[in-house]
Motif scaffolding. Structure first.
Motif, short mmCIF file in Angstrom:
data_model
loop_
_atom_site.label_atom_id
_atom_site.label_comp_id
_atom_site.label_asym_id
_atom_site.label_seq_id
_atom_site.Cartn_x
_atom_site.Cartn_y
_atom_site.Cartn_z
N LEU A 11 0.83 -1.21 0.00
CA LEU A 11 0.00 0.00 0.00
C LEU A 11 0.86 1.26 0.00
O LEU A 11 0.52 2.24 -0.66
N GLY A 61 0.81 3.97 -2.89
CA GLY A 61 0.63 5.39 -2.60
C GLY A 61 1.68 6.23 -3.28
O GLY A 61 1.39 7.31 -3.83
N TRP A 88 -0.71 3.76 3.69
CA TRP A 88 -0.97 4.45 2.41
C TRP A 88 -0.51 5.90 2.48
O TRP A 88 0.17 6.39 1.58
#
Length: 99
Positions: A20, A24, A74
């Motif tokens: 994640l 991101g 994230w």
């Protein structure tokens, strides 16, 4: 001591948090219009993944759970490397006599 039966789940969470964080970073980089097939893009993605995993570890130590763990990962990948990169560039520019 970590329960041996939970190690697989914890490693899975850490890998998901790293992924994640990397996603991101990729989302942030694709919005800048830079070429995606470059060494810098790969380094930014790897840095986002490591920041995502590190943020996940800190959030886990602070007893956050559920989706908060992954939201932190994230955000670390998306915002963390950009902030660190800009800060490091400013420091280097000052030390080397730049603007």
């Amino acid at each position: 001591m970590i329960d041996p039966e939970r190690i697989g789940a914890i490693i899975g969470e850490a890998l998901l948090a790293g992924a994640l964080g990397a996603l991101g970073a990729v989302a942030r980089l694709t919005s800048t219009g830079r070429p995606m097939l470059s060494g810098a893009f790969l380094l930014h993605t790897l840095a986002g993944g490591s920041l995502g995993t590190g943020a996940w570890l800190i959030a886990r130590a602070l007893a956050l759970d559920g989706w908060w763990l992954f939201a932190v990962a994230w955000l670390a990948g998306t915002l963390g490397y950009a902030a660190l990169h800009d800060l490091l560039l400013r420091v280097l520019n000052r030390r080397l006599g730049g603007p």
